[in-house]
Design an enzyme around this catalytic site. Structure first.
Site, PDB file in Angstrom:
ATOM      1  N   GLY A  10       0.771  -1.175   0.158  1.00 53.50           N
ATOM      2  CA  GLY A  10       0.032  -0.082   0.015  1.00 53.50           C
ATOM      3  C   GLY A  10       0.843   1.350  -0.014  1.00 53.50           C
ATOM      4  O   GLY A  10       2.106   1.156  -0.108  1.00 53.50           O
ATOM      5  N   ASP A  11       0.235   2.527  -0.082  1.00 54.27           N
ATOM      6  CA  ASP A  11       0.826   3.559   0.105  1.00 54.27           C
ATOM      7  C   ASP A  11       1.904   3.709  -1.307  1.00 54.27           C
ATOM      8  O   ASP A  11       3.000   4.481  -0.916  1.00 54.27           O
ATOM      9  CB  ASP A  11       1.809   3.864   1.121  1.00 54.27           C
ATOM     10  CG  ASP A  11       0.664   3.627   2.769  1.00 54.27           C
ATOM     11  OD1 ASP A  11      -0.287   4.247   2.593  1.00 54.27           O
ATOM     12  OD2 ASP A  11       1.337   3.057   3.523  1.00 54.27           O
ATOM     13  N   LYS A  54      -0.957   6.170  -4.570  1.00 54.88           N
ATOM     14  CA  LYS A  54      -1.985   5.860  -5.679  1.00 54.88           C
ATOM     15  C   LYS A  54      -2.842   7.049  -5.821  1.00 54.88           C
ATOM     16  O   LYS A  54      -3.366   7.284  -7.026  1.00 54.88           O
ATOM     17  CB  LYS A  54      -3.102   5.048  -4.798  1.00 54.88           C
ATOM     18  CG  LYS A  54      -2.971   3.396  -5.045  1.00 54.88           C
ATOM     19  CD  LYS A  54      -4.047   2.748  -4.393  1.00 54.88           C
ATOM     20  CE  LYS A  54      -3.273   1.580  -3.835  1.00 54.88           C
ATOM     21  NZ  LYS A  54      -2.541   1.625  -2.604  1.00 54.88           N
ATOM     22  N   GLY A 110      -6.175   5.970   2.205  1.00 55.19           N
ATOM     23  CA  GLY A 110      -6.167   7.230   2.499  1.00 55.19           C
ATOM     24  C   GLY A 110      -5.455   7.504   1.043  1.00 55.19           C
ATOM     25  O   GLY A 110      -4.507   7.627   0.777  1.00 55.19           O
ATOM     26  N   HIS A 111      -6.494   8.336   0.066  1.00 54.17           N
ATOM     27  CA  HIS A 111      -5.739   8.570  -1.228  1.00 54.17           C
ATOM     28  C   HIS A 111      -5.756  10.140  -1.399  1.00 54.17           C
ATOM     29  O   HIS A 111      -6.716  10.840  -1.115  1.00 54.17           O
ATOM     30  CB  HIS A 111      -6.743   7.893  -2.305  1.00 54.17           C
ATOM     31  CG  HIS A 111      -6.640   6.544  -2.420  1.00 54.17           C
ATOM     32  ND1 HIS A 111      -7.219   5.545  -3.025  1.00 54.17           N
ATOM     33  CD2 HIS A 111      -5.853   5.456  -1.763  1.00 54.17           C
ATOM     34  CE1 HIS A 111      -7.101   4.494  -2.801  1.00 54.17           C
ATOM     35  NE2 HIS A 111      -6.377   4.421  -1.961  1.00 54.17           N
ATOM     36  N   GLN A 165      -5.184   0.011  -0.688  1.00 55.15           N
ATOM     37  CA  GLN A 165      -3.970  -1.084  -0.024  1.00 55.15           C
ATOM     38  C   GLN A 165      -3.066  -1.696  -1.170  1.00 55.15           C
ATOM     39  O   GLN A 165      -2.806  -0.662  -2.074  1.00 55.15           O
ATOM     40  CB  GLN A 165      -4.389  -2.135   0.745  1.00 55.15           C
ATOM     41  CG  GLN A 165      -4.923  -1.619   2.348  1.00 55.15           C
ATOM     42  CD  GLN A 165      -6.526  -1.264   2.336  1.00 55.15           C
ATOM     43  OE1 GLN A 165      -7.196  -2.013   1.592  1.00 55.15           O
ATOM     44  NE2 GLN A 165      -7.037  -0.189   2.676  1.00 55.15           N
ATOM     45  N   VAL A 221       7.331  11.970 -11.194  1.00 55.70           N
ATOM     46  CA  VAL A 221       8.659  12.483 -10.820  1.00 55.70           C
ATOM     47  C   VAL A 221       8.570  13.542  -9.960  1.00 55.70           C
ATOM     48  O   VAL A 221       9.657  14.590  -9.963  1.00 55.70           O
ATOM     49  CB  VAL A 221       9.498  12.854 -12.359  1.00 55.70           C
ATOM     50  CG1 VAL A 221      10.064  11.486 -12.901  1.00 55.70           C
ATOM     51  CG2 VAL A 221       8.751  13.956 -13.053  1.00 55.70           C
TER      52      VAL A 221
END
Ligand code: IMP
Length: 431
Positions: A12-13, A16, A40-41, A225, A416
Site C-alpha cells: 500500500g501507500d 495511488k 487514504g488517497h 492498499q 517524478v
C-alpha cells in the site's frame, strides 16, 4: 475493452492518489471495490489537497459516476464527514454522481472497539489502522453483518442491531476485559440518522455499472492498499481483511471479470510499509531515514511514520502474477535522486536456497529471508521537469529498464514529483 484496474504491488501507500486521479480524469466511472476508510488517497486538484478514505477518487471531477461497491466496508459517519467536507469546500461537482452499493457492509461502533481491544491483548500486534475493518469483515463472513440496504428499513436495522449488540458487549467485556458497553437503542437511533442522509446514494450498483459498460463508458477500478496486504496472498497475518488483488475488482463491484480490462500495477521506486510484519529490504539506517524524510513517508490515514527500504522485485513479481499486471506505474522516482548507488532486491536467500518469484507461505520463513541485491549507479540531476523518458538521466533510465525487464511488464507512467504535471506518461491511459 477500455476499462482499467489499478492495483498496488507493494504494502500500500504506493502513491495511488495522484495516479488514480490522472486515470480518473480520463475515465467516466470510478469504482472502489474493497477495503474501507483504512485507505487514504491524497489528491491535489486546483491546488487544494484532499485526502479521500472511502469515496472514489473521481469525485472531485465533473460529470463522473463514482461507485462504492459491495466489497467495501463503510463507516457511515466517516462517509458523511467526507461528503460534507468536499461539499462545503465546493469540490463535489453537481453533475458528478455518487452511488453506494446496497450490499456493502457497515462498520459499526463495536467493530472499532473490537479492533482496538484485539490489538491491545494480541501478543503479536498487526498494527491495524484501528478503523474496525477486520471485525466488520469478520461479521460479513460470519453472516451476522449489517448492510447498507438494511439502513433503509428502520425495523430491520433495529432488529439486526439488537441481535448483535449483546453479543459484542459480552465479547468485549468477558473476552477482552473492556469496560465499554454499547446500547442497541443509541446505535439504532444514530444509524437511522445516517440512513436518512445516505438514502439518496444507495443503489444496485452492479446494474448501474453494467449499464455504463454497455454504453461503452470507461471504467476505472480503484484498488486500495496493496498486494502484500491481501488477505490470501499477502504477508499473513500482517495483512488487511480484504482481497486487494484484481480478482476482487469483479466480486467487489458486481462486474464480470471479462469487463475488468487492463491491469496497471502501482510500484513505488522503493518500498515502504506501515504496521507490523517482516520487511526484508527495510533500511534501519541513514538511507532509510532519508527515504522517509524526502519521500514524506507518513500514513495518510493514521499519520504513522512509514518504514522504508529498497525496491523489492520479488514482491512486485508476485503482484504481477496474481493480478495479471501488464504495465507498471512507477511512483516517487525523484525521491531516489542524489543517491550514489541504489539497490534492487531480485531474490531472497532462505536456508541456503534462492527464492526469486514467490514469497514463502510461512511468515516465519519470510522473516528469515535475506535480500539478494543488484546494485545500480544513482543520478544527481533534478528529474522533476522530465516529461518524456528521454529527458531522464541515463542511470534513471537503466533503473527503470531493469524493473520492466525483470518483471516482464511495460512502464505505463512515471511520477517524478508530487504535482500532477510532474509525470511522464508512456502509454495511452485507456486504450
Ligand atoms: P487494517 O486494514 O486496519 O485491519 O490494518 C491491517 C494492516 O494493513 C496494518 O498493517 C495496516 O497498517 C495496513 N493497512 C491498511 N490499510 C492500509 C493502507 O491504505 N495503506 C497501507 N497500509 C494499510
Amino acid at each position: 475493452m477500455g476499462n482499467v484496474a489499478i492495483i498496488g504491488t507493494q504494502w500500500g501507500d504506493e502513491g495511488k492518489g495522484k495516479i488514480v486521479d490522472i486515470f480518473a480524469d480520463a475515465a467516466n466511472v470510478i469504482v472502489r471495490f474493497h477495503g474501507g476508510n483504512n485507505a487514504g488517497h491524497t489528491l491535489v486538484v486546483n491546488n487544494q489537497k484532499t485526502v479521500l478514505h472511502l469515496i472514489p477518487s473521481g469525485i472531485l471531477r465533473d460529470k463522473k459516476i463514482c461507485v462504492i461497491g459491495n466489497g467495501v466496508v463503510i463507516d457511515p459517519a466517516e462517509l458523511l464527514k467526507e461528503i460534507d467536507d468536499i461539499s462545503s469546500r465546493g469540490l463535489f461537482p453537481k453533475r458528478t454522481k455518487l452511488f453506494i452499493s446496497e450490499l456493502a457492509h457497515l462498520i459499526m461502533p463495536y467493530h472499532k472497539a473490537l479492533d482496538a481491544a484485539k490489538e491491545q491483548v494480541a501478543s503479536k500486534k498487526i498494527g491495524t489502522t484501528g478503523r474496525g475493518i477486520g471485525p466488520a469483515y469478520e461479521d460479513k463472513v460470519a453472516r451476522t453483518g449489517i448492510r447498507v440496504g438494511d439502513l433503509l428499513d428502520k425495523k430491520v436495522l433495529r432488529e439486526k442491531i439488537e441481535a448483535s449488540v449483546p453479543l459484542k458487549n459480552a465479547i468485549l467485556q468477558k473476552v477482552y476485559g473492556a469496560t465499554c458497553s454499547f446500547s442497541a437503542q443509541e446505535i439504532s437511533e444514530e444509524y437511522s440518522r445516517y440512513a436518512e442522509r445516505l438514502r439518496e446514494y444507495v443503489a444496485n450498483t452492479s446494474v448501474i455499472l453494467a449499464r455504463e459498460i454497455a454504453k461503452g463508458k470507461k471504467v476505472l477500478f480503484e484498488g486500495a492498499q496493496g498486494t502484500q496486504l491481501d488477505i490470501d496472498y499477502g504477508t499473513y497475518p500482517f495483512v488487511t481483511s480484504s482481497n486487494t488483488i484484481v480478482g476482487n475488482a469483479s466480486t467487489g463491484s458486481g462486474v464480470g471479470p471479462a469487463h475488468i480490462g487492463r491491469v496497471v500495477g502501482l510500484c513505488k521506486a522503493y518500498t515502504t510499509r506501515v504496521g507490523e510484519g517482516p520487511f526484508p529490504t527495510e533500511l534501519n539506517d541513514d538511507i532509510g531515514e532519508r527515504l522517509q524524510r524526502i519521500g514524506c513517508e507518513f500514513g495518510a490515514t493514521t499519520g504513522r511514520k512509514r518504514r522504508c527500504g529498497w525496491l523489492d522485485l520479488v514482491l512486485v513479481k508476485q503482484a504481477v502474477r496474481l493480478s495479471g499486471i501488464s504495465s507498471l506505474a512507477i511512483t516517487k522516482l525523484d525521491v531516489l535522486t542524489g543517491m550514489d548507488k541504489i539497490m534492487i532486491c531480485v531474490g531472497y536467500e532462505l536456508a541456503g536456497k534462492k527464492i526469486t518469484d514467490a514469497l514463502p507461505a510461512s511468515i516465519a520463513d519470510f522473516a528469515q529471508c535475506r535480500p539478494i541485491y543488484r546494485e545500480f549507479p544513482g543520478w544527481s540531476e533534478n528529474i522533476s521537469a522530465a516529461r518524456e523518458i528521454a529527458d531522464l538521466p541515463r542511470n534513471a533510465r537503466r533503473y527503470l529498464d531493469f524493473i520492466a525487464k525483470h518483471t516482464q511488464t511495460n512502464i505505463a507512467l512515471i511520477s517524478v514529483g508530487a504535482s500532477r504535471e510532474e509525470t511522464i506518461i508512456c502509454e495511452e491511459l485507456f486504450s
